[in-house]
Design an enzyme around this catalytic site. Structure first.
Site, PDB file in Angstrom:
ATOM      1  N   ASP A  56       0.842  -1.208   0.000  1.00 22.91           N
ATOM      2  CA  ASP A  56       0.000   0.000   0.000  1.00 22.91           C
ATOM      3  C   ASP A  56       0.875   1.256   0.000  1.00 22.91           C
ATOM      4  O   ASP A  56       0.558   2.249  -0.654  1.00 22.91           O
ATOM      5  CB  ASP A  56      -0.938  -0.007   1.218  1.00 22.91           C
ATOM      6  CG  ASP A  56      -1.842  -1.233   1.207  1.00 22.91           C
ATOM      7  OD1 ASP A  56      -2.333  -1.588   0.121  1.00 22.91           O
ATOM      8  OD2 ASP A  56      -2.045  -1.836   2.275  1.00 22.91           O
ATOM      9  N   HIS A  59      -5.616  -3.696   5.414  1.00 21.67           N
ATOM     10  CA  HIS A  59      -5.198  -3.998   4.038  1.00 21.67           C
ATOM     11  C   HIS A  59      -6.369  -4.527   3.213  1.00 21.67           C
ATOM     12  O   HIS A  59      -6.309  -5.589   2.636  1.00 21.67           O
ATOM     13  CB  HIS A  59      -4.024  -4.990   4.038  1.00 21.67           C
ATOM     14  CG  HIS A  59      -3.532  -5.312   2.653  1.00 21.67           C
ATOM     15  ND1 HIS A  59      -2.951  -4.375   1.816  1.00 21.67           N
ATOM     16  CD2 HIS A  59      -3.561  -6.463   1.942  1.00 21.67           C
ATOM     17  CE1 HIS A  59      -2.648  -4.934   0.671  1.00 21.67           C
ATOM     18  NE2 HIS A  59      -3.006  -6.206   0.707  1.00 21.67           N
TER      19      HIS A  59
END
Ligand code: LMR
Length: 344
Positions: free
Chosen positions: A175, A202
């Site tokens: 990310d 996530h």
């Protein structure tokens, strides 16, 4: 009765002393023959600080290990195959770091959370094995759904009297990598010069990029900021759709996980400079029991959680909105962990 708090810690002390007597750093990759596992193992083989690289998967690690073993770096590469607990335990025996890309990837139309049923046992198996053969290892899960898998593993480790919250991580590095890349593109600067905190979890809206704290500053319009956040949150799905049923991100994930493991290694070896990382870990920063924020790493794992970055009102609101989903994921993980521990 599931007695999480009733444990003494005999295993921890016993194995740790022998672990620290062994020379040479060992990393075990669980799921090493898969789409992430192979490129990740390659990148790890290139790390000069790794002396032992153990590759575990249900099958096909012999060939991967033979192939990697011809690369002229110090790490010895050992293959371990099989779905029985024995080969997993042999692979993980006295590992300093266990990194876990094992498990099925999602297909187009699926969310990461849809993978719980198929991937939960991976987390449980690794946690049981770690308790027995490498109780002081740093364990880094890539396996999805990370939001659920990490609390699940924590619960199993607790049940086995072997949980150290400073040593268990859900890898969210991709990310951050994606945020740097997309912001770099938007600003037309080298992505390696960009820093953007990404906090939370996530999956979907639990991935929260804090663009207000981006360096160099990102001064897009509200619409541009919203679009960029959506792109970072949906980037995994972008790859899943582009691969048309052939899996999810493997190469970029291997790169991101390698960055994370590289920093774990630096922390174990001791570093003059503070090593700041970010991952999904047990946390008291929000009301969610697990949460990704930046932290400082040391040889014993997380030394200090750096907490939430400064945030503007929109980011604060997004944080509030994601918490129910994240808390539900965590609850599901803890429940599954208790079920696995109860069956053991
Ligand atoms: C990713 O972020 O690419 C991974 O978590 C895989 C996925 O399913 O999106």
């Amino acid at each position: 009765m599931f007695g999480l708090l009733k444990c003494a810690q005999p295993l921890l002390g016993k194995l740790h002393s022998s672990q620290s007597n062994r020379r040479g750093l060992k990393v075990a990759v669980v799921g090493a023959a898969g789409g992430i596992g192979q490129p990740l193992s390659l990148l790890l083989k290139l790390n000069p600080h790794i002396e032992h690289l153990a590759l575990h998967d249900l099958r096909n690690t012999q060939g991967v290990a033979m192939d990697l073993s011809h690369i002229d770096t110090p790490a010895t590469v050992c293959p371990f195959e099989g779905g029985d607990g024995k080969s997993l335990r042999r692979a993980m025996f006295m590992a300093d770091i266990v990194v876990v890309p094992a498990g099925l990837p999602r297909q187009p139309g699926m969310s990461r959370t849809d993978l719980v049923k198929v991937n939960a046992s991976v987390a449980a198996d690794v946690a049981f094995a770690a308790s027995e053969v490498c109780p002081r290892a740093f364990i880094a899960f890539i396996t999805n759904p990370v939001n659920v898998v990490v609390p699940l593993a924590a619960t199993v480790l607790k049940a086995k009297c072997n949980y150290d919250p400073n040593r268990l991580f859900g890898v969210t590095s991709l990310d951050l990598v994606r945020a740097r890349t997309f912001v770099g593109d938007a600003l037309n600067v080298n992505p390696l010069k960009v820093e953007v905190p990404v906090i939370g979890g996530h999956t979907g809206k639990t991935i929260l990029p804090i663009l207000s704290q981006c360096t160099p500053a990102y001064n897009g319009t509200d619409e541009e900021v919203e679009e960029l956040i959506k792109r970072i949150q949906g980037a995994g799905t972008e790859v899943v759709n582009a691969k048309k049923g052939e899996g999810s991100a493997t190469l970029s994930m291997a790169h991101a996980a390698n960055l994370f493991v590289g920093n774990l290694i630096k922390a174990i070896k001791g570093s003059d400079k503070p090593i700041v990382e970010c991952a999904y870990v047990e946390s008291e920063v929000t009301e969610a029991q697990f949460f990704a924020t930046p932290f400082v790493l040391g040889p014993q794992g997380i030394k200090e959680n750096l907490g939430l970055p400064d945030m503007n009102d929109v980011e604060m609101e997004a944080l509030e909105k994601m918490l129910p989903e994240l808390k539900a994921n965590i609850e599901a993980g803890i429940k599954l962990g208790k079920d696995f521990a109860g069956q053991d």
